[in-house]
Design a protein around this motif. Structure first.
Motif, PDB file in Angstrom:
ATOM      1  N   THR A  60      44.138  43.351  38.032  1.00 28.04           N
ATOM      2  CA  THR A  60      43.627  43.563  39.396  1.00 28.04           C
ATOM      3  C   THR A  60      43.061  42.259  39.932  1.00 28.04           C
ATOM      4  O   THR A  60      42.418  41.503  39.194  1.00 28.04           O
ATOM      5  CB  THR A  60      42.446  44.573  39.453  1.00 28.04           C
ATOM      6  OG1 THR A  60      41.963  44.750  38.139  1.00 28.04           O
ATOM      7  CG2 THR A  60      42.826  45.843  40.129  1.00 28.04           C
ATOM      8  N   VAL A  61      43.263  42.071  41.224  1.00 27.98           N
ATOM      9  CA  VAL A  61      42.725  40.877  41.879  1.00 27.98           C
ATOM     10  C   VAL A  61      41.199  40.984  41.918  1.00 27.98           C
ATOM     11  O   VAL A  61      40.647  41.946  42.454  1.00 27.98           O
ATOM     12  CB  VAL A  61      43.285  40.736  43.311  1.00 27.98           C
ATOM     13  CG1 VAL A  61      42.609  39.583  44.044  1.00 27.98           C
ATOM     14  CG2 VAL A  61      44.789  40.531  43.259  1.00 27.98           C
ATOM     15  N   THR A  62      40.503  39.996  41.318  1.00 26.02           N
ATOM     16  CA  THR A  62      39.035  40.029  41.286  1.00 26.02           C
ATOM     17  C   THR A  62      38.401  38.934  42.134  1.00 26.02           C
ATOM     18  O   THR A  62      37.269  39.076  42.572  1.00 26.02           O
ATOM     19  CB  THR A  62      38.517  39.844  39.846  1.00 26.02           C
ATOM     20  OG1 THR A  62      39.078  38.628  39.323  1.00 26.02           O
ATOM     21  CG2 THR A  62      38.920  41.006  38.953  1.00 26.02           C
ATOM     22  N   THR A 108      40.703  46.831  45.848  1.00 29.86           N
ATOM     23  CA  THR A 108      39.674  47.695  45.273  1.00 29.86           C
ATOM     24  C   THR A 108      38.998  47.099  44.047  1.00 29.86           C
ATOM     25  O   THR A 108      37.944  47.573  43.646  1.00 29.86           O
ATOM     26  CB  THR A 108      40.273  49.050  44.893  1.00 29.86           C
ATOM     27  OG1 THR A 108      41.407  48.788  44.046  1.00 29.86           O
ATOM     28  CG2 THR A 108      40.712  49.803  46.118  1.00 29.86           C
ATOM     29  N   GLY A 109      39.589  46.078  43.463  1.00 24.72           N
ATOM     30  CA  GLY A 109      38.965  45.472  42.287  1.00 24.72           C
ATOM     31  C   GLY A 109      38.324  44.140  42.617  1.00 24.72           C
ATOM     32  O   GLY A 109      37.816  43.443  41.721  1.00 24.72           O
ATOM     33  N   LEU A 110      38.331  43.767  43.895  1.00 24.58           N
ATOM     34  CA  LEU A 110      37.837  42.437  44.287  1.00 24.58           C
ATOM     35  C   LEU A 110      36.331  42.327  44.068  1.00 24.58           C
ATOM     36  O   LEU A 110      35.560  43.159  44.551  1.00 24.58           O
ATOM     37  CB  LEU A 110      38.173  42.184  45.767  1.00 24.58           C
ATOM     38  CG  LEU A 110      37.959  40.772  46.284  1.00 24.58           C
ATOM     39  CD1 LEU A 110      38.782  39.770  45.482  1.00 24.58           C
ATOM     40  CD2 LEU A 110      38.312  40.673  47.761  1.00 24.58           C
ATOM     41  N   LEU A 111      35.921  41.300  43.331  1.00 18.74           N
ATOM     42  CA  LEU A 111      34.500  41.112  43.043  1.00 18.74           C
ATOM     43  C   LEU A 111      33.888  39.978  43.861  1.00 18.74           C
ATOM     44  O   LEU A 111      32.756  40.059  44.293  1.00 18.74           O
ATOM     45  CB  LEU A 111      34.308  40.800  41.546  1.00 18.74           C
ATOM     46  CG  LEU A 111      34.751  41.886  40.574  1.00 18.74           C
ATOM     47  CD1 LEU A 111      34.640  41.374  39.141  1.00 18.74           C
ATOM     48  CD2 LEU A 111      33.911  43.141  40.759  1.00 18.74           C
ATOM     49  N   ARG A 112      34.670  38.916  44.015  1.00 16.90           N
ATOM     50  CA  ARG A 112      34.094  37.720  44.631  1.00 16.90           C
ATOM     51  C   ARG A 112      35.024  37.129  45.697  1.00 16.90           C
ATOM     52  O   ARG A 112      36.204  36.912  45.429  1.00 16.90           O
ATOM     53  CB  ARG A 112      33.828  36.658  43.556  1.00 16.90           C
ATOM     54  CG  ARG A 112      32.656  36.978  42.635  1.00 16.90           C
ATOM     55  CD  ARG A 112      32.643  36.100  41.400  1.00 16.90           C
ATOM     56  NE  ARG A 112      33.771  36.409  40.528  1.00 16.90           N
ATOM     57  CZ  ARG A 112      33.710  37.205  39.453  1.00 16.90           C
ATOM     58  NH1 ARG A 112      32.572  37.769  39.103  1.00 16.90           N
ATOM     59  NH2 ARG A 112      34.792  37.447  38.739  1.00 16.90           N
ATOM     60  N   ILE A 113      34.453  36.850  46.851  1.00 14.53           N
ATOM     61  CA  ILE A 113      35.173  36.129  47.905  1.00 14.53           C
ATOM     62  C   ILE A 113      34.381  34.878  48.224  1.00 14.53           C
ATOM     63  O   ILE A 113      33.174  34.958  48.515  1.00 14.53           O
ATOM     64  CB  ILE A 113      35.287  36.959  49.205  1.00 14.53           C
ATOM     65  CG1 ILE A 113      36.053  38.248  48.967  1.00 14.53           C
ATOM     66  CG2 ILE A 113      35.955  36.140  50.302  1.00 14.53           C
ATOM     67  CD1 ILE A 113      36.264  39.067  50.234  1.00 14.53           C
ATOM     68  N   ASN A 114      35.019  33.738  48.159  1.00 19.99           N
ATOM     69  CA  ASN A 114      34.358  32.504  48.578  1.00 19.99           C
ATOM     70  C   ASN A 114      35.293  31.749  49.525  1.00 19.99           C
ATOM     71  O   ASN A 114      36.306  31.199  49.112  1.00 19.99           O
ATOM     72  CB  ASN A 114      34.005  31.644  47.359  1.00 19.99           C
ATOM     73  CG  ASN A 114      33.034  30.527  47.736  1.00 19.99           C
ATOM     74  OD1 ASN A 114      32.887  30.196  48.918  1.00 19.99           O
ATOM     75  ND2 ASN A 114      32.384  29.947  46.731  1.00 19.99           N
ATOM     76  N   ILE A 133      32.952  44.448  46.151  1.00 17.00           N
ATOM     77  CA  ILE A 133      32.597  43.029  46.297  1.00 17.00           C
ATOM     78  C   ILE A 133      31.135  42.772  45.932  1.00 17.00           C
ATOM     79  O   ILE A 133      30.229  43.431  46.424  1.00 17.00           O
ATOM     80  CB  ILE A 133      32.882  42.539  47.732  1.00 17.00           C
ATOM     81  CG1 ILE A 133      34.387  42.608  48.003  1.00 17.00           C
ATOM     82  CG2 ILE A 133      32.384  41.108  47.937  1.00 17.00           C
ATOM     83  CD1 ILE A 133      34.776  42.263  49.422  1.00 17.00           C
ATOM     84  N   VAL A 134      30.927  41.788  45.065  1.00 20.78           N
ATOM     85  CA  VAL A 134      29.609  41.451  44.558  1.00 20.78           C
ATOM     86  C   VAL A 134      29.119  40.124  45.164  1.00 20.78           C
ATOM     87  O   VAL A 134      27.942  39.929  45.413  1.00 20.78           O
ATOM     88  CB  VAL A 134      29.677  41.332  43.016  1.00 20.78           C
ATOM     89  CG1 VAL A 134      28.340  40.953  42.445  1.00 20.78           C
ATOM     90  CG2 VAL A 134      30.150  42.626  42.407  1.00 20.78           C
TER      91      VAL A 134
END
Ligand SMILES: *[C@@H]1O[C@H](CO)[C@@H](O)[C@H](O)[C@H]1NC(C)=O
Ligand SMILES: *[C@@H]1O[C@H](CO)[C@@H](O)[C@H](O)[C@H]1NC(C)=O
Ligand SMILES: *[C@@H]1O[C@H](CO)[C@@H](O)[C@H](O)[C@H]1NC(C)=O
Ligand SMILES: *[C@@H]1O[C@H](CO)[C@@H](O)[C@H](O)[C@H]1NC(C)=O
Ligand SMILES: *[C@@H]1O[C@H](CO)[C@@H](O)[C@H](O)[C@H]1NC(C)=O
Ligand SMILES: *[C@@H]1O[C@H](CO)[C@@H](O)[C@H](O)[C@H]1NC(C)=O
Ligand SMILES: *[C@@H]1O[C@H](CO)[C@@H](O)[C@H](O)[C@H]1NC(C)=O
Ligand SMILES: *[C@@H]1O[C@H](CO)[C@@H](O)[C@H](O)[C@H]1NC(C)=O
Ligand SMILES: *[C@@H]1O[C@H](CO)[C@@H](O)[C@H](O)[C@H]1NC(C)=O
Ligand SMILES: *[C@@H]1O[C@H](CO)[C@@H](O)[C@H](O)[C@H]1NC(C)=O
Ligand SMILES: *[C@@H]1O[C@H](CO)[C@@H](O)[C@H](O)[C@H]1NC(C)=O
Ligand SMILES: *[C@@H]1O[C@H](CO)[C@@H](O)[C@H](O)[C@H]1NC(C)=O
Length: 719
Positions: A78-80, A101-107, A127-128
Motif C-alpha cells: 500500500t502507498v504510505t 487509504t494506507g497513506l501515512l505521510r504527505i510532504n 494521514i499522520v
C-alpha cells in the motif's frame, strides 16, 4: 475495479462512508503491489499539476507505483508516503490523495502549489503527517464538522502559504492525535483557539507566528502539559500573559514578540517554567521590572525582552542563568548600575544588547569575563568613564556599539580596542566630547574592521593617518566633529570603502582627485566583493531603520557642511556606483561638471549652498533614479530641466539662484536662454519623456520608502 473518484473543486466528500468502503475494498484484495485504485488517485494528483517537475517521466501508468519518484509503499504494497519536496510543482493539490487509504505521510513542502488545501486530506482516516509548507496555497482553511470522529493527524504544517480568513477553531476538536501544528507565516485572522489541548493532550508544538491573529492568549493553553514550543509572534495579540499559562511546565520555547501584550512579568509564576530555554516577549508593552525569580530559570539560553516599557534595575540573579547565550533588553527604561549583575558567571553569553535604556555608572569589569561574547551593545545609555584594558580579553568580539554615552579618552579607547582583533563593527558615536582625534601611528590592528562610526563627538584634529591601515574598511563615519585639514590622498587606497561621511566638520582644501579614484565607487557591481555575513546585531540608523548587512547600505559620499574650496572635479563622473553625493554647504565654485550626468545610479544629489555658476546640465534628466536633488543657493543660470525626474522636484530644489529661469519661476526663459538646451528631435524627446515618466511612476511608489531611508543616509548616526 473501482477507480479513484473524480473530485470537482470545492465539494465536500462523504469521506467517512467512502473511506469505509475503500477500507473494505483493500481488505478484500490483499495484494503486494499498489492497486489500480491507488495508481489512479496518484495519476489524478499528477493531472492536477500544471508543472510536474518531470514527475510524469516516472509516474507511468504501466509501471508499479511503488517505484514512482517520491512514492513509498508499506510491506504489503500500500502507498504510505508521498514526498515531493522542492520539485518546482505548480498547480493544485488534488483531493484524490485523500482516497489513498494506507497513506501515512504527505510532504509537498517548498513547491509553488496554489489553490486550497482539500478538506479530504485533513479529514483522512490514515494521514499522520501532512506538510504543505512553503507553497502558495490560498483561501480559507475550511473547518471539519464537530461530528467527525477523531482523526489520526499528528503533524500538520501549513506554514508559509497565503491562507487567509478566520483561523479554524472547531477543526482541532476532532484532531485528537495532534502533536505539532505549524500555521505560521500566513494571513489568518481571528483568535488562538482555546481548546487545543483538551482535544489533543499530546500537543507539543504550536507555531502561529506571522499572521493577523487578535484577542488574548487563551488561559486554557495552560492545560497543555506536553507543550514544549509555543510561538505566536508578529500577530495582533493583546492582554496579559494569563497566569494559567505557567502551568504548562514542559514549555521550553515561549515566544510572543511583536504583539500588543501588556502587564507585568509575574516572578512567582514564571519560575514554574523550569524547562524554559527561550523567552521572547520583545516588542510588546510589558511594564514593571524583571522579577528576581528569573534567576531560577537555569536552562534559559535566550532572553529577549527588548522594545517594551520595562524599568528599574536588573535583578542581580540574572547572573545565575548560566546558560544564557543571548540577552536583549534594548529600548526599555531600565536604570541603575550594571555592576549589580555578576556577568562573570555567564560563560556562554554571546550577545548582550542593552541599547537605549537609562543605565548609569561604568561598564562592569565582570562583563569582560564573558569570553564568548561576540556582540556587545551598550549604546544610548548614561554610561561613563574610560574603557578598561580588560575588554581586550574579548577575543571573539566582532560587534561593539558604545555610542551615545558619556565615555571619555578616545585615545585610550582606540589603543585598547585595537587588540580586539576580530572586531568588524565599531560604533562609538557621541562620546569623548571635544577631545582630540588621536593621530598616532601606534594605533594599528583593527585589521578586520569594516564599519567605523566616530561621528558626533565634536573631535578636534585631522583625519588621522592610522585610518589608512584599516584595509578592510567599508564604511567610515566621521561626521559632526570639528576636524580640520584636507581629505588625505590615501583615501583611495581603502579598497573596500564605499560609504564615507565627513559632513559637518571644518575640513578644507579642494576635493582631491584621490576621492574620484575610490575603487568601490567606480563600479556599480561590487557587492560580491563585500563580506556577505550578516552583522551580529542589526545596525540601527534610527529607530525604524536597520541594516543587517554591509551590502544593503548605499554607496555614499557626504562632504557637506565643510570649508571645501575649488571646483567640482570633472573626474567625479567616474564614480559610477555612487547612490548619494552631498557637497552642500561648502565654498565650491565653477560649473556643475557635465560628467555628473554619467552617475546613472544616483538617488540623491545635493550641491546646494555653494558658489556654483553656469547652467544646470540638461542631461541630468537621464538620471532616472534621482529622487532628491538640491542646487539651491548657488549662482546658477539658464533654464531648469522640466522633464524626467525633474518634473517631480519642487521649487525649493532651485531656490536662491535668481538667474535660473523656467515655467515655474517668475523668471521665464527668453529664447536666447531656452535655445541651445535641448538638441533632441521632437520624437526623441517624446520617447525620453515616456521612459522617464515610467520610472517616475515606479518611484512614486518607491520614493516614499526611499525618502524615509535616504533622509537618514546622511544625517543619523549608526548605533
Ligand atoms: C491506466 O491503465 C488502466 C489499464 O491498465 C486504464 O484503465 C486507465 O484508464 C489508465 N489510466 C490513465 C490515467 O491513463
Ligand atoms: C518535509 O520535507 C522537508 C524537506 O526535506 C523537511 O525539512 C521537513 O522536515 C519534512 N516535513 C516533515 C513534517 O517531516
Ligand atoms: C513543518 O512543521 C513541522 C512541525 O513543526 C516540522 O516538523 C517540519 O520540519 C516543518 N517543515 C518544514 C519544511 O520546515
Ligand atoms: C514552522 O514551519 C516553518 C517553515 O515555514 C519552519 O521554519 C519552522 O521552524 C516551523 N516551526 C516549528 C516550531 O516547527
Ligand atoms: C513566508 O512565506 C513566504 C512565501 O509565502 C516565503 O517567501 C518567506 O520566506 C516566508 N517567511 C518566513 C520568515 O519563513
Ligand atoms: C523610567 O523609569 C523611571 C524610574 O526608574 C521613572 O521615573 C520614569 O518615569 C520612567 N520613564 C518612562 C518614560 O517610563
Ligand atoms: C534616567 O534616570 C534619571 C535618574 O535616574 C532620570 O532623571 C531620568 O528621567 C531617566 N530618563 C528617562 C528617559 O526615564
Ligand atoms: C576570529 O575570527 C576568525 C575568522 O572569522 C575565527 O576563525 C576565529 O575563531 C575568531 N577568533 C575568536 C577568538 O573568536
Ligand atoms: C559626563 O561625565 C562627566 C564625568 O566624567 C560629568 O562631569 C558630566 O556631567 C557627564 N555628562 C553628562 C552629559 O552626563
Ligand atoms: C587617556 O589614556 C591614555 C592612555 O591610553 C593616558 O595616557 C591618558 O592619561 C588618559 N587621559 C586622561 C585624561 O585620563
Ligand atoms: C555639527 O556638529 C556639531 C558637533 O561638532 C554639532 O554640535 C552640531 O549640531 C552639528 N550641526 C548640524 C547641523 O548637525
Ligand atoms: C547634505 O548635507 C547637509 C549638511 O550636512 C545636510 O544638511 C543635508 O540635509 C544633506 N542633504 C541630503 C539630501 O541629505
Amino acid at each position: 475495479m473501482r477507480f479513484c473518484k473524480k473530485f470537482s473543486n470545492g465539494f465536500p466528500t462523504p469521506f467517512l462512508g467512502l473511506s469505509l468502503a475503500l477500507l473494505l475494498f483493500a481488505f478484500l484484495q490483499p495484494t503486494s503491489s499498489c492497486t489500480e485504485q491507488e495508481k489512479s488517485c496518484l495519476l489524478q494528483f499528477l493531472a492536477g499539476l500544471s508543472q510536474d517537475g518531470g514527475l510524469a517521466l516516472s509516474w507511468q501508468n504501466g509501471t508499479h507505483c511503488c517505484t514512482w519518484e517520491g512514492v513509498a509503499c508499506g510491506a504489503d504494497g500500500t502507498v504510505t508516503d508521498v514526498s515531493l519536496t522542492s520539485k518546482g510543482l505548480e498547480g493544485h493539490i488534488s483531493a484524490s490523495l485523500g482516497e489513498l487509504t494506507g497513506l501515512l505521510r504527505i510532504n509537498l513542502s517548498h513547491n509553488m502549489l496554489s489553490g486550497g488545501l482539500p478538506l479530504e486530506l485533513m479529514s483522512s482516516n490514515s494521514i499522520v503527517v501532512l506538510d504543505v509548507s512553503f507553497n502558495r496555497l490560498n483561501g480559507d482553511l475550511r473547518e471539519l464538522p464537530s461530528s467527525t470522529p477523531g482523526r489520526p493527524l499528528q503533524v500538520f504544517n501549513i506554514s508559509s502559504n497565503l491562507f487567509t480568513g478566520q483561523f479554524p477553531s472547531k477543526t482541532w476538536e476532532v484532531m485528537n492525535s495532534l502533536v505539532a501544528l505549524n500555521a505560521s507565516n500566513n494571513s489568518f485572522t481571528g483568535q488562538i483557539p482555546s481548546h487545543f489541548c483538551s482535544s489533543s493532550p499530546g500537543l507539543t508544538v504550536i507555531a502561529l507566528c506571522y499572521n493577523q491573529l487578535s484577542g488574548s492568549i487563551p488561559p486554557e493553553l495552560g492545560n497543555c502539559s506536553m507543550l514544549k514550543v509555543l510561538k505566536a509572534g508578529h500577530n495582533n495579540l493583546t492582554g496579559p500573559l494569563p497566569g494559567e499559562l505557567f502551568s504548562a511546565t514542559s514549555l521550553e520555547y515561549l515566544s510572543f514578540p511583536n504583539n500588543g501584550l501588556q502587564g507585568i512579568l509575574d516572578g512567582a509564576r514564571i519560575i514554574n517554567l523550569r524547562n524554559l530555554e527561550t523567552l521572547d516577549l520583545g516588542g510588546n508593552n510589558f511594564t514593571g521590572r524583571i522579577p528576581n525569580d528569573i534567576g531560577q530559570l537555569r536552562r534559559l539560553k535566550k532572553l529577549r525582552l527588548g522594545r517594551n516599557k520595562l524599568s528599574e534595575e536588573l535583578p542581580s540573579s540574572l547572573g545565575s542563568c548560566t546558560n544564557l547565550r543571548t540577552i536583549d533588553l534594548g529600548s526599555n527604561n531600565f536604570s541603575g548600575e550594571l555592576a549589580k549583575v555578576k556577568f562573570s558567571n555567564l560563560h556562554n553569553l554571546k550577545t548582550l544588547d542593552l541599547l537605549y535604556n537609562n543605565f548609569t555608572g561604568t561598564i562592569p569589569e565582570s562583563i569582560y569575563s564573558c569570553r564568548n561574547l561576540t556582540a556587545l551593545r551598550l549604546s544610548g545609555n548614561n554610561l561613563q568613564g574610560q574603557l578598561s584594558p580588560q575588554i581586550g580579553n574579548l577575543k571573539s568580539l566582532t560587534f561593539l556599539s558604545l555610542g551615545q554615552n558619556n565615555f571619555t579618552n578616545i585615545t585610550n579607547t582606540l589603543q585598547i580596542l585595537k587588540s580586539c582583533r576580530n572586531l568588524t563593527t565599531l560604533l562609538i558615536t557621541v562620546n569623548f566630547m571635544h577631545e582630540t582625534m588621536p593621530n598616532d601611528d601606534s594605533i594599528d590592528g583593527f585589521e578586520n574592521l569594516q564599519v567605523l562610526d566616530l561621528g558626533g563627538c565634536s573631535l578636534l584634529g585631522k583625519i588621522p593617518h592610522w585610518l589608512s591601515k584599516l584595509t578592510n574598511l567599508e564604511m567610515l563615519f566621521l561626521d559632526n566633529n570639528q576636524l580640520s585639514g584636507p581629505i588625505p590622498d590615501w583615501i583611495s587606497s581603502l579598497n573596500y570603502l564605499f560609504s564615507l561621511d565627513i559632513s559637518n566638520n571644518s575640513l578644507t582644501g579642494e576635493i582631491p582627485e584621490a576621492l574620484t579614484e575610490m575603487p568601490m565607487l567606480k563600479s556599480a557591481k561590487t557587492a560580491a566583493r563585500l563580506d556577505p555575513t550578516i552583522f551580529e546585531l542589526p545596525i540601527y540608523v534610527d529607530a525604524s531603520l536597520q541594516y543587517r548587512k554591509a551590502s544593503a547600505f548605499p554607496k555614499a559620499l557626504n562632504l557637506g557642511n565643510n570649508d571645501f574650496t575649488g571646483v567640482i572635479p570633472p573626474e567625479i563622473g567616474l564614480l559610477k556606483g555612487l547612490h548619494a553625493l552631498n557637497l552642500s554647504f561648502n565654498k565650491l565654485h565653477g560649473d556643475i561638471p557635465q560628467s555628473i550626468c554619467n552617475l546613472t545610479n544616483l538617488l540623491v544629489l545635493d550641491l546646494s549652498n555653494n558658489h556654483l555658476a553656469g547652467a544646470i546640465p540638461a542631461a541630468l534628466i537621464n538620471l532616472h533614479f534621482l529622487s532628491k536633488f538640491n542646487v539651491s543657493f548657488n549662482d546658477l543660470e539658464g533654464p531648469v530641466p522640466t522633464t524626467g525626474q525633474f518634473s517631480t522636484f519642487t521649487n525649493s530644489s532651485f531656490d536662491g539662484n535668481p538667474k535660473l529661469c523656467g515655467p515655474m519661476f517668475n523668471h521665464h526663459c527668453n529664447s536666447a536662454e531656452a535655445g541651445p538646451v535641448s538638441t533632441l528631435s521632437k520624437e526623441q524627446t517624446y520617447e525620453k519623456v515616456v521612459f522617464a515618466s515610467a520610472f517616475g511612476a515606479f518611484f512614486a511608489v518607491g520614493v516614499l520608502y526611499d525618502q524615509i531611508v535616504l533622509s537618514r543616509y546622511f544625517l543619523a548616526s549608526a548605533i
